[in-house]
Write a protein that holds these residues in place. Structure first.
Motif, PDB file in Angstrom:
ATOM      1  N   PRO A   1       9.372  47.208 -22.162  1.00  0.00           N
ATOM      2  CA  PRO A   1      10.446  46.249 -22.387  1.00  0.00           C
ATOM      3  C   PRO A   1      11.591  46.517 -21.420  1.00  0.00           C
ATOM      4  O   PRO A   1      11.887  47.673 -21.091  1.00  0.00           O
TER       5      PRO A   1
ATOM      6  N   TYR B   1       7.860  38.158 -22.593  1.00  0.00           N
ATOM      7  CA  TYR B   1       8.108  38.884 -23.837  1.00  0.00           C
ATOM      8  C   TYR B   1       6.828  39.555 -24.329  1.00  0.00           C
ATOM      9  O   TYR B   1       5.718  39.090 -24.047  1.00  0.00           O
ATOM     10  N   THR B   2       7.004  40.640 -25.090  1.00  0.00           N
ATOM     11  CA  THR B   2       5.870  41.250 -25.764  1.00  0.00           C
ATOM     12  C   THR B   2       5.489  40.397 -26.967  1.00  0.00           C
ATOM     13  O   THR B   2       6.203  39.464 -27.349  1.00  0.00           O
TER      14      THR B   2
ATOM     15  N   ASP C   1       5.799  41.129 -29.881  1.00  0.00           N
ATOM     16  CA  ASP C   1       6.840  41.274 -30.896  1.00  0.00           C
ATOM     17  C   ASP C   1       8.159  40.621 -30.488  1.00  0.00           C
ATOM     18  O   ASP C   1       9.150  40.731 -31.219  1.00  0.00           O
TER      19      ASP C   1
ATOM     20  N   GLU D   1       9.951  41.325 -27.677  1.00  0.00           N
ATOM     21  CA  GLU D   1      10.839  42.143 -26.857  1.00  0.00           C
ATOM     22  C   GLU D   1      10.790  41.659 -25.408  1.00  0.00           C
ATOM     23  O   GLU D   1       9.712  41.365 -24.877  1.00  0.00           O
TER      24      GLU D   1
END
Length: 308
Positions: A38, A150-151, A153, A155
Protein backbone atom coordinates in the motif's frame (compact mmCIF):
# COMPACT_ATOMS: atom_id res chain seq x y z
CA UNK A 1 17.43 -0.29 8.67
CA UNK A 2 13.88 -0.22 7.32
CA UNK A 3 12.60 -3.71 6.41
CA UNK A 4 12.95 -3.49 2.67
CA UNK A 5 10.44 -5.08 0.28
CA UNK A 6 12.30 -8.17 -0.90
CA UNK A 7 12.01 -11.93 -0.61
CA UNK A 8 13.39 -13.70 2.45
CA UNK A 9 15.80 -15.45 0.09
CA UNK A 10 17.28 -12.12 -1.07
CA UNK A 11 17.23 -10.65 2.44
CA UNK A 12 19.17 -13.63 3.82
CA UNK A 13 21.62 -13.52 0.90
CA UNK A 14 22.53 -9.89 1.54
CA UNK A 15 22.77 -10.49 5.28
CA UNK A 16 25.08 -13.49 4.81
CA UNK A 17 27.27 -11.51 2.39
CA UNK A 18 27.43 -8.58 4.80
CA UNK A 19 25.82 -6.31 2.20
CA UNK A 20 23.95 -3.31 3.61
CA UNK A 21 22.30 -0.32 1.96
CA UNK A 22 22.75 3.37 2.57
CA UNK A 23 19.77 5.50 3.54
CA UNK A 24 19.53 6.74 -0.03
CA UNK A 25 19.65 3.20 -1.45
CA UNK A 26 16.97 2.07 1.00
CA UNK A 27 14.76 4.93 -0.13
CA UNK A 28 15.29 4.03 -3.79
CA UNK A 29 14.47 0.35 -3.22
CA UNK A 30 11.40 1.20 -1.16
CA UNK A 31 10.03 3.74 -3.66
CA UNK A 32 10.53 1.40 -6.64
CA UNK A 33 9.06 -1.63 -4.92
CA UNK A 34 7.12 -3.95 -7.24
CA UNK A 35 5.61 -5.76 -4.28
CA UNK A 36 1.94 -4.90 -3.78
CA UNK A 37 2.67 -2.56 -0.87
CA UNK A 38 0.00 0.00 0.00
CA UNK A 39 1.21 3.51 -0.78
CA UNK A 40 0.77 4.43 2.89
CA UNK A 41 3.39 1.83 3.91
CA UNK A 42 5.86 3.07 1.31
CA UNK A 43 5.45 6.67 2.38
CA UNK A 44 5.67 5.72 6.05
CA UNK A 45 8.94 3.91 5.37
CA UNK A 46 10.31 6.90 3.44
CA UNK A 47 9.39 9.24 6.29
CA UNK A 48 11.16 6.94 8.75
CA UNK A 49 14.32 7.13 6.62
CA UNK A 50 14.07 10.92 6.24
CA UNK A 51 13.54 11.47 9.97
CA UNK A 52 16.74 9.63 10.92
CA UNK A 53 19.13 10.20 8.01
CA UNK A 54 22.11 12.53 8.13
CA UNK A 55 21.90 12.93 4.34
CA UNK A 56 20.28 16.36 4.06
CA UNK A 57 19.84 16.17 0.28
CA UNK A 58 18.01 12.85 0.62
CA UNK A 59 15.95 14.24 3.49
CA UNK A 60 14.86 17.23 1.39
CA UNK A 61 13.98 15.02 -1.58
CA UNK A 62 11.90 12.63 0.54
CA UNK A 63 9.97 15.47 2.16
CA UNK A 64 9.33 16.89 -1.33
CA UNK A 65 8.04 13.50 -2.45
CA UNK A 66 5.81 13.13 0.61
CA UNK A 67 4.31 16.57 -0.02
CA UNK A 68 3.76 15.74 -3.69
CA UNK A 69 2.07 12.43 -2.89
CA UNK A 70 -0.24 14.06 -0.37
CA UNK A 71 -1.17 16.68 -2.95
CA UNK A 72 -1.68 14.03 -5.64
CA UNK A 73 -4.03 11.98 -3.46
CA UNK A 74 -5.91 15.11 -2.38
CA UNK A 75 -6.44 16.21 -5.98
CA UNK A 76 -7.51 12.74 -7.08
CA UNK A 77 -10.05 12.46 -4.27
CA UNK A 78 -11.46 15.95 -4.81
CA UNK A 79 -14.56 16.24 -7.00
CA UNK A 80 -16.40 19.51 -7.54
CA UNK A 81 -19.10 17.83 -9.60
CA UNK A 82 -17.28 18.08 -12.92
CA UNK A 83 -15.84 14.54 -12.74
CA UNK A 84 -16.93 10.92 -12.36
CA UNK A 85 -15.10 7.74 -11.33
CA UNK A 86 -14.77 4.42 -13.17
CA UNK A 87 -14.03 1.23 -11.23
CA UNK A 88 -12.33 -1.57 -13.16
CA UNK A 89 -10.93 -4.96 -12.22
CA UNK A 90 -7.18 -5.34 -11.84
CA UNK A 91 -7.20 -9.15 -11.97
CA UNK A 92 -7.49 -11.53 -14.91
CA UNK A 93 -11.26 -11.37 -15.22
CA UNK A 94 -12.60 -11.21 -18.75
CA UNK A 95 -14.56 -8.22 -19.98
CA UNK A 96 -17.79 -10.20 -19.80
CA UNK A 97 -17.13 -11.03 -16.13
CA UNK A 98 -16.24 -7.49 -15.14
CA UNK A 99 -17.02 -4.27 -16.94
CA UNK A 100 -16.19 -0.78 -15.72
CA UNK A 101 -18.84 0.75 -13.44
CA UNK A 102 -19.41 4.50 -13.25
CA UNK A 103 -19.85 6.48 -10.02
CA UNK A 104 -20.25 10.11 -9.04
CA UNK A 105 -18.13 9.68 -5.88
CA UNK A 106 -14.81 7.99 -5.20
CA UNK A 107 -16.18 6.40 -2.03
CA UNK A 108 -18.85 4.57 -4.01
CA UNK A 109 -16.32 3.39 -6.63
CA UNK A 110 -13.97 2.01 -3.98
CA UNK A 111 -16.83 0.35 -2.11
CA UNK A 112 -17.88 -1.38 -5.34
CA UNK A 113 -14.31 -2.53 -5.99
CA UNK A 114 -13.99 -3.98 -2.51
CA UNK A 115 -17.25 -5.86 -2.95
CA UNK A 116 -16.78 -7.19 -6.47
CA UNK A 117 -13.05 -7.57 -7.18
CA UNK A 118 -11.08 -10.77 -6.66
CA UNK A 119 -7.85 -8.86 -6.08
CA UNK A 120 -6.52 -5.43 -6.90
CA UNK A 121 -8.77 -3.00 -8.71
CA UNK A 122 -8.40 0.31 -10.51
CA UNK A 123 -10.37 3.54 -10.24
CA UNK A 124 -10.08 6.21 -12.94
CA UNK A 125 -11.21 9.80 -12.65
CA UNK A 126 -12.58 11.48 -15.77
CA UNK A 127 -14.40 14.72 -16.57
CA UNK A 128 -17.94 15.36 -17.77
CA UNK A 129 -16.74 17.24 -20.84
CA UNK A 130 -20.24 17.59 -22.25
CA UNK A 131 -21.91 18.67 -19.01
CA UNK A 132 -24.47 21.39 -19.94
CA UNK A 133 -23.41 24.91 -18.98
CA UNK A 134 -19.97 23.75 -17.80
CA UNK A 135 -17.79 25.80 -20.09
CA UNK A 136 -14.50 26.46 -18.36
CA UNK A 137 -13.27 30.04 -18.11
CA UNK A 138 -9.65 31.17 -17.72
CA UNK A 139 -10.05 31.89 -14.01
CA UNK A 140 -11.47 28.45 -13.20
CA UNK A 141 -9.19 25.77 -11.72
CA UNK A 142 -8.04 22.89 -13.89
CA UNK A 143 -10.08 19.72 -13.87
CA UNK A 144 -7.87 17.10 -12.24
CA UNK A 145 -8.11 13.54 -13.51
CA UNK A 146 -6.08 10.48 -12.69
CA UNK A 147 -5.91 6.81 -11.85
CA UNK A 148 -5.51 4.89 -8.60
CA UNK A 149 -4.99 1.24 -7.72
CA UNK A 150 -6.38 -0.39 -4.58
CA UNK A 151 -6.01 -3.68 -2.76
CA UNK A 152 -8.99 -5.98 -2.33
CA UNK A 153 -9.51 -4.32 1.06
CA UNK A 154 -9.55 -0.84 -0.44
CA UNK A 155 -6.05 0.25 0.58
CA UNK A 156 -4.40 2.65 -1.84
CA UNK A 157 -1.53 1.00 -3.75
CA UNK A 158 -0.67 3.85 -6.11
CA UNK A 159 -2.14 7.08 -7.37
CA UNK A 160 -1.38 9.40 -10.27
CA UNK A 161 -3.02 12.73 -11.02
CA UNK A 162 -2.87 15.11 -13.95
CA UNK A 163 -4.63 18.16 -15.34
CA UNK A 164 -7.33 17.17 -17.81
CA UNK A 165 -7.25 20.69 -19.22
CA UNK A 166 -3.51 21.10 -19.77
CA UNK A 167 -2.48 17.41 -19.79
CA UNK A 168 0.38 18.15 -17.40
CA UNK A 169 1.24 15.61 -14.74
CA UNK A 170 1.98 16.89 -11.25
CA UNK A 171 4.59 14.17 -10.67
CA UNK A 172 7.94 15.97 -10.85
CA UNK A 173 10.35 13.02 -10.98
CA UNK A 174 11.00 11.47 -14.37
CA UNK A 175 14.30 9.70 -14.95
CA UNK A 176 16.44 12.07 -12.88
CA UNK A 177 19.34 9.97 -11.47
CA UNK A 178 20.19 12.73 -8.97
CA UNK A 179 16.96 12.00 -7.10
CA UNK A 180 16.41 8.95 -4.92
CA UNK A 181 13.38 7.88 -6.99
CA UNK A 182 15.56 7.19 -10.05
CA UNK A 183 19.02 6.64 -8.59
CA UNK A 184 20.99 3.63 -9.82
CA UNK A 185 21.96 0.91 -7.34
CA UNK A 186 24.41 -1.83 -8.45
CA UNK A 187 22.54 -4.69 -6.76
CA UNK A 188 24.37 -7.98 -6.32
CA UNK A 189 22.59 -11.10 -7.58
CA UNK A 190 22.81 -14.58 -6.01
CA UNK A 191 21.49 -16.28 -9.13
CA UNK A 192 23.42 -18.12 -11.80
CA UNK A 193 22.34 -18.99 -15.30
CA UNK A 194 20.01 -22.01 -15.27
CA UNK A 195 18.76 -21.47 -11.71
CA UNK A 196 15.07 -22.22 -11.25
CA UNK A 197 13.30 -19.37 -9.46
CA UNK A 198 9.90 -17.88 -8.82
CA UNK A 199 8.47 -14.55 -7.72
CA UNK A 200 7.43 -14.65 -4.08
CA UNK A 201 3.66 -14.85 -3.89
CA UNK A 202 3.37 -15.96 -7.52
CA UNK A 203 2.58 -19.48 -8.69
CA UNK A 204 4.76 -19.83 -11.79
CA UNK A 205 8.43 -20.86 -11.99
CA UNK A 206 11.12 -19.47 -14.29
CA UNK A 207 14.67 -20.26 -15.48
CA UNK A 208 17.38 -17.61 -15.10
CA UNK A 209 19.03 -16.70 -18.40
CA UNK A 210 21.79 -14.39 -17.11
CA UNK A 211 25.17 -15.61 -15.89
CA UNK A 212 27.03 -13.96 -13.02
CA UNK A 213 29.59 -12.67 -15.51
CA UNK A 214 26.89 -11.01 -17.62
CA UNK A 215 25.21 -9.52 -14.54
CA UNK A 216 28.50 -7.97 -13.41
CA UNK A 217 29.16 -6.59 -16.90
CA UNK A 218 25.69 -5.05 -16.90
CA UNK A 219 26.37 -3.48 -13.50
CA UNK A 220 29.53 -1.88 -14.84
CA UNK A 221 27.76 -0.65 -17.98
CA UNK A 222 24.83 0.80 -16.05
CA UNK A 223 27.08 2.46 -13.49
CA UNK A 224 28.69 4.71 -16.11
CA UNK A 225 25.37 6.50 -16.63
CA UNK A 226 25.16 5.77 -20.37
CA UNK A 227 21.54 4.70 -20.46
CA UNK A 228 18.44 5.84 -22.34
CA UNK A 229 15.81 4.56 -19.89
CA UNK A 230 15.24 5.62 -16.27
CA UNK A 231 18.03 4.09 -14.16
CA UNK A 232 15.55 2.74 -11.62
CA UNK A 233 14.41 0.22 -14.26
CA UNK A 234 17.97 -1.10 -14.56
CA UNK A 235 18.27 -1.59 -10.82
CA UNK A 236 16.54 -4.86 -10.32
CA UNK A 237 15.55 -6.56 -13.56
CA UNK A 238 16.67 -10.14 -14.21
CA UNK A 239 16.11 -11.89 -17.53
CA UNK A 240 14.25 -15.19 -17.15
CA UNK A 241 12.05 -17.59 -19.08
CA UNK A 242 8.73 -18.29 -17.35
CA UNK A 243 6.85 -21.58 -17.67
CA UNK A 244 3.16 -20.77 -18.07
CA UNK A 245 0.22 -22.96 -17.05
CA UNK A 246 -0.53 -23.68 -20.72
CA UNK A 247 2.86 -25.37 -21.09
CA UNK A 248 4.43 -22.55 -23.08
CA UNK A 249 7.59 -20.65 -22.18
CA UNK A 250 7.70 -16.87 -22.30
CA UNK A 251 10.32 -14.17 -21.78
CA UNK A 252 10.22 -11.97 -18.67
CA UNK A 253 12.14 -9.41 -16.59
CA UNK A 254 11.00 -9.81 -12.98
CA UNK A 255 12.37 -7.74 -10.12
CA UNK A 256 15.53 -9.36 -8.72
CA UNK A 257 14.53 -8.53 -5.14
CA UNK A 258 11.21 -10.39 -5.47
CA UNK A 259 12.77 -13.72 -6.46
CA UNK A 260 13.65 -16.88 -4.60
CA UNK A 261 15.47 -19.98 -5.78
CA UNK A 262 13.52 -23.23 -5.68
CA UNK A 263 14.75 -26.83 -5.57
CA UNK A 264 11.50 -28.69 -6.14
CA UNK A 265 8.12 -28.35 -7.86
CA UNK A 266 4.91 -30.28 -7.20
CA UNK A 267 4.04 -30.91 -10.85
CA UNK A 268 6.38 -33.70 -12.00
CA UNK A 269 6.09 -33.00 -15.74
CA UNK A 270 6.70 -29.29 -15.24
CA UNK A 271 9.65 -30.01 -12.95
CA UNK A 272 11.18 -32.34 -15.54
CA UNK A 273 10.84 -29.62 -18.16
CA UNK A 274 12.31 -26.96 -15.88
CA UNK A 275 15.32 -29.15 -15.13
CA UNK A 276 15.80 -30.00 -18.81
CA UNK A 277 15.66 -26.30 -19.72
CA UNK A 278 18.10 -25.52 -16.92
CA UNK A 279 20.60 -28.10 -18.14
CA UNK A 280 20.22 -26.97 -21.74
CA UNK A 281 20.87 -23.30 -21.01
CA UNK A 282 23.93 -24.27 -18.96
CA UNK A 283 25.24 -26.34 -21.85
CA UNK A 284 24.95 -29.60 -19.94
CA UNK A 285 21.86 -31.14 -21.52
CA UNK A 286 20.65 -31.99 -24.99
CA UNK A 287 18.04 -30.42 -27.24
CA UNK A 288 16.38 -33.82 -27.70
CA UNK A 289 15.95 -34.19 -23.94
CA UNK A 290 14.47 -30.71 -23.64
CA UNK A 291 12.07 -31.17 -26.58
CA UNK A 292 10.85 -34.50 -25.22
CA UNK A 293 9.98 -33.00 -21.81
CA UNK A 294 8.58 -29.87 -23.45
CA UNK A 295 6.13 -31.79 -25.64
CA UNK A 296 5.19 -34.17 -22.82
CA UNK A 297 4.25 -31.26 -20.57
CA UNK A 298 2.57 -29.33 -23.39
CA UNK A 299 0.35 -32.26 -24.31
CA UNK A 300 -0.63 -32.75 -20.67
CA UNK A 301 -1.43 -29.03 -20.24
CA UNK A 302 -3.64 -29.02 -23.35
CA UNK A 303 -5.44 -32.14 -22.23
CA UNK A 304 -6.19 -30.57 -18.84
CA UNK A 305 -7.35 -27.39 -20.53
CA UNK A 306 -9.78 -29.30 -22.77
CA UNK A 307 -11.28 -31.03 -19.74
CA UNK A 308 -11.89 -27.72 -18.03
Amino acid sequence: MVKLPMSDYMWNYYREKGISFTDSEQATILWNSVFPLPKAEILEGLKEIADKTADRILQTQIYERLDAERETTKLFEKNDGRCFFICESGDNSTETEWQGRYFTTLEAAVAYGREESQGTFKVEKEAFWDKPGDCRTDDEPDIMGGCAWYTKDGELLDCGCYSLASEVSINFSCGDPSRFEDAYIPLQSPFEIGDIVRIVGDTRPAIVQVSQEQWIRDLEWNADGARTIPPAYDNTRLTVEFLDEDGELYHGHPCLLSLEKIGRWEDELEWNLLQAASRLIKGEGSLDEFLYDYHQNLAHSRKCSEKN
